[in-house]
Scaffold this motif. Structure first.
Motif, PDB file in Angstrom:
ATOM      1  N   SER A  99       2.065   6.867 -12.466  1.00 14.81           N
ATOM      2  CA  SER A  99       3.133   6.522 -11.242  1.00 14.81           C
ATOM      3  C   SER A  99       3.031   7.200 -10.180  1.00 14.81           C
ATOM      4  O   SER A  99       3.259   8.775 -10.254  1.00 14.81           O
ATOM      5  N   PRO A 100       2.740   6.670  -8.849  1.00 13.32           N
ATOM      6  CA  PRO A 100       2.648   7.752  -7.844  1.00 13.32           C
ATOM      7  C   PRO A 100       4.033   8.229  -7.452  1.00 13.32           C
ATOM      8  O   PRO A 100       3.964   9.070  -6.569  1.00 13.32           O
ATOM      9  N   HIS A 101       5.181   7.670  -7.928  1.00 20.78           N
ATOM     10  CA  HIS A 101       6.469   8.241  -7.791  1.00 20.78           C
ATOM     11  C   HIS A 101       7.099   9.020  -8.621  1.00 20.78           C
ATOM     12  O   HIS A 101       7.617  10.021  -8.221  1.00 20.78           O
ATOM     13  N   GLN A 102       6.434   8.923  -9.971  1.00 22.94           N
ATOM     14  CA  GLN A 102       6.977  10.038 -10.953  1.00 22.94           C
ATOM     15  C   GLN A 102       6.037  11.164 -11.125  1.00 22.94           C
ATOM     16  O   GLN A 102       6.412  12.346 -11.304  1.00 22.94           O
ATOM     17  N   SER A 103       4.475  11.165 -10.764  1.00 23.07           N
ATOM     18  CA  SER A 103       3.691  12.157 -10.889  1.00 23.07           C
ATOM     19  C   SER A 103       2.993  12.231  -9.355  1.00 23.07           C
ATOM     20  O   SER A 103       1.718  11.947  -9.266  1.00 23.07           O
ATOM     21  N   ARG A 104       3.624  12.263  -8.410  1.00 20.27           N
ATOM     22  CA  ARG A 104       3.051  12.255  -7.068  1.00 20.27           C
ATOM     23  C   ARG A 104       1.993  13.279  -6.759  1.00 20.27           C
ATOM     24  O   ARG A 104       0.936  13.027  -6.197  1.00 20.27           O
ATOM     25  N   ARG A 105       2.188  14.633  -7.145  1.00 25.85           N
ATOM     26  CA  ARG A 105       1.054  15.563  -6.939  1.00 25.85           C
ATOM     27  C   ARG A 105      -0.416  15.001  -7.760  1.00 25.85           C
ATOM     28  O   ARG A 105      -1.270  14.943  -7.084  1.00 25.85           O
ATOM     29  N   ILE A 165       0.828  -1.298  -0.112  1.00 29.26           N
ATOM     30  CA  ILE A 165       0.006   0.061  -0.083  1.00 29.26           C
ATOM     31  C   ILE A 165       0.907   1.226  -0.046  1.00 29.26           C
ATOM     32  O   ILE A 165       0.578   2.329  -0.593  1.00 29.26           O
ATOM     33  N   LYS A 166       1.786   1.202   0.788  1.00 26.85           N
ATOM     34  CA  LYS A 166       2.894   2.324   0.703  1.00 26.85           C
ATOM     35  C   LYS A 166       3.464   2.692  -0.518  1.00 26.85           C
ATOM     36  O   LYS A 166       3.933   3.786  -1.109  1.00 26.85           O
ATOM     37  N   MET A 167       3.836   1.544  -1.166  1.00 27.81           N
ATOM     38  CA  MET A 167       4.325   1.860  -2.722  1.00 27.81           C
ATOM     39  C   MET A 167       3.229   2.352  -3.530  1.00 27.81           C
ATOM     40  O   MET A 167       3.724   3.014  -4.332  1.00 27.81           O
ATOM     41  N   MET A 168       2.010   1.771  -3.574  1.00 27.29           N
ATOM     42  CA  MET A 168       1.015   2.561  -4.268  1.00 27.29           C
ATOM     43  C   MET A 168       0.532   3.640  -3.874  1.00 27.29           C
ATOM     44  O   MET A 168       0.236   4.630  -4.826  1.00 27.29           O
ATOM     45  N   CYS A 169       0.967   4.346  -2.860  1.00 19.83           N
ATOM     46  CA  CYS A 169       0.751   5.630  -2.296  1.00 19.83           C
ATOM     47  C   CYS A 169       1.805   6.634  -2.725  1.00 19.83           C
ATOM     48  O   CYS A 169       1.690   7.748  -2.525  1.00 19.83           O
ATOM     49  N   GLY A 170       3.069   5.777  -2.910  1.00 19.94           N
ATOM     50  CA  GLY A 170       4.085   6.752  -3.305  1.00 19.94           C
ATOM     51  C   GLY A 170       4.924   6.889  -2.228  1.00 19.94           C
ATOM     52  O   GLY A 170       6.157   7.531  -2.271  1.00 19.94           O
ATOM     53  N   ILE A 171       4.793   6.270  -0.944  1.00 20.39           N
ATOM     54  CA  ILE A 171       5.535   6.556   0.342  1.00 20.39           C
ATOM     55  C   ILE A 171       6.642   6.040   0.116  1.00 20.39           C
ATOM     56  O   ILE A 171       8.079   6.565   0.496  1.00 20.39           O
ATOM     57  N   LEU A 172       6.789   4.703  -0.379  1.00 20.47           N
ATOM     58  CA  LEU A 172       7.854   3.978  -0.606  1.00 20.47           C
ATOM     59  C   LEU A 172       8.230   3.748  -2.070  1.00 20.47           C
ATOM     60  O   LEU A 172       7.183   3.606  -2.711  1.00 20.47           O
ATOM     61  N   HIS A 173       9.354   3.569  -2.316  1.00 20.29           N
ATOM     62  CA  HIS A 173       9.808   3.476  -3.875  1.00 20.29           C
ATOM     63  C   HIS A 173       9.962   1.881  -4.020  1.00 20.29           C
ATOM     64  O   HIS A 173      10.625   1.293  -3.306  1.00 20.29           O
ATOM     65  N   PRO A 174       9.721   1.131  -5.053  1.00 14.80           N
ATOM     66  CA  PRO A 174       9.706  -0.226  -5.067  1.00 14.80           C
ATOM     67  C   PRO A 174      11.132  -0.454  -5.696  1.00 14.80           C
ATOM     68  O   PRO A 174      11.954   0.218  -6.347  1.00 14.80           O
ATOM     69  N   THR A 175      11.756  -1.731  -5.284  1.00 13.76           N
ATOM     70  CA  THR A 175      12.862  -2.050  -5.512  1.00 13.76           C
ATOM     71  C   THR A 175      12.850  -2.354  -7.499  1.00 13.76           C
ATOM     72  O   THR A 175      13.798  -1.969  -7.914  1.00 13.76           O
ATOM     73  N   SER A 176      11.824  -2.903  -7.528  1.00 15.27           N
ATOM     74  CA  SER A 176      11.574  -3.201  -9.073  1.00 15.27           C
ATOM     75  C   SER A 176      10.102  -3.237  -9.173  1.00 15.27           C
ATOM     76  O   SER A 176       9.460  -3.379  -8.504  1.00 15.27           O
ATOM     77  N   GLY A 177       9.936  -3.295 -10.503  1.00 18.36           N
ATOM     78  CA  GLY A 177       8.441  -3.271 -10.751  1.00 18.36           C
ATOM     79  C   GLY A 177       7.767  -1.917 -10.873  1.00 18.36           C
ATOM     80  O   GLY A 177       8.343  -0.940 -10.685  1.00 18.36           O
ATOM     81  N   THR A 178       6.375  -1.805 -11.382  1.00 19.66           N
ATOM     82  CA  THR A 178       5.707  -0.538 -11.463  1.00 19.66           C
ATOM     83  C   THR A 178       4.372  -0.622 -10.965  1.00 19.66           C
ATOM     84  O   THR A 178       3.479  -1.570 -10.683  1.00 19.66           O
TER      85      THR A 178
END
Length: 322
Positions: A85-91, A65-78
């Motif tokens: 992407s919650p990591h590249q387009s967080r806002r 869930i934290k990876m889906m929210c963008g709180i954690l970055h995955p080691t691999s995968g999308t």
């Protein structure tokens, strides 16, 4: 709406040294161990689905869930939320998400509930007219009027949970991530929260991913269940499909008009559970023998006055899968 593809997460943990001067020795040499919390998980969730995401403690649910929210970055995968992407387009993604962790609150402890909502509205740049409109709808839906001006620290657990749900919904997200939303609540409060979540999904069309250890929440709310164990996907399907996969027996309780003369069952697919006077209880696997076929076989003992089917407890089904 939600797409997870080959998701992995590995944590690096420092191994403490033993013996004298251990703190000084760690300044010059450090040893690490690696723990893979999530292993190659893939699934997708359509808009408007209500999905239970369950597993034992330490299975990797909260990490996912934290990876889906963008709180954690995955080691691999999308991860993709509505294609982003919650990591590249967080806002952009954050505006689509409402997140509730049952053991933590999004509200300010010493402030009245209303003031917490004002702060959240400012964080999401919600103008005054929109805020009043949404807050009015949420106040009616979640029955907040009686404690809007009460400091959060003085709320009961059920009241605080309703206020936290309102805080997660104030910016009108399309997706809700709920982690243990009924933890610690009494039976009445749980029933109230379940009713509210069902209405959010059914009437407002919210896509909901629910993580909980309360199997009643899953059985009553979710149309689909995803089970994770040891960081790996163990099952993805309907609750009925999960029951069928485990294959726990259905127990049939029968009452006859007259006492039974024999207990010899008419089929090897039936198993005797108990027999007393004019009452008989047998178990059978629905996949091997349908209940109506079982009843026709059991009419050999005489006219049946009453029948009661007892399905396996959902917690027993989940325990078998773990």
């Amino acid at each position: 709406m939600i797409e997870v593809t080959h998701l992995n997460k590995t944590f690096r943990q420092l191994t403490p040294k033993n013996g004298p001067f251990q703190t000084v020795r760690m300044l010059f040499s450090r040893d690490y161990v690696y723990k893979q919390a999530v292993r190659d998980i893939s699934f997708h969730i359509d808009a408007g689905e209500f999905v239970g995401y369950i597993g034992p403690n330490g299975a990797g649910k909260s990490t996912t869930i934290k990876m889906m929210c963008g709180i954690l970055h995955p080691t691999s995968g999308t991860v993709r939320i509505a294609g982003e992407s919650p990591h590249q387009s967080r806002r952009n993604v954050t505006r689509r998400l409402g997140v509730l962790f049952g053991q933590r609150t999004n509200l300010w402890w010493d402030l009245p509930v209303r003031d917490s909502f004002d702060i959240i509205a400012a964080m999401y740049s919600i103008d005054g007219e929109q805020q009043q409109s949404r807050l009015g709808e949420l106040t009616e839906l979640l029955e907040l009027a009686d404690f809007m001006d009460t400091p959060v620290r003085k709320l009961s657990l059920g009241q605080r949970m309703r206020a936290d749900i309102a805080a997660a919904l104030l910016h009108d997200p399309e997706v809700l991530f709920l982690d243990e939303p009924t933890i610690g609540l009494d039976i009445s409060a749980k029933r109230s929260i379940r009713g509210l979540l069902a209405r959010l999904n059914r009437e407002l069309g919210k896509t909901i991913l629910l993580t909980t250890h309360d199997m009643d929440d899953i059985e009553q709310l979710c149309s689909r269940v995803i089970v994770i164990n040891h960081g790996q996907l163990g099952f993805d399907g309907t609750t009925e499909a999960l029951r069928q996969r485990i294959g726990l027996p259905t127990v049939i309780h029968l009452t006859y008009r007259s006492p039974l003369e024999t207990a010899e069952l008419p089929s090897p697919l039936l198993t005797l559970v108990s027999r007393e006077d004019n009452r008989l209880s047998v178990s059978c696997n629905r996949e091997a023998l349908r209940p109506m076929e079982a009843l026709r076989l059991l009419e050999c003992f005489g006219p049946i006055e009453d029948v009661r089917m007892e399905e396996p407890n959902f917690e027993d089904v989940i325990e078998q899968l773990y």
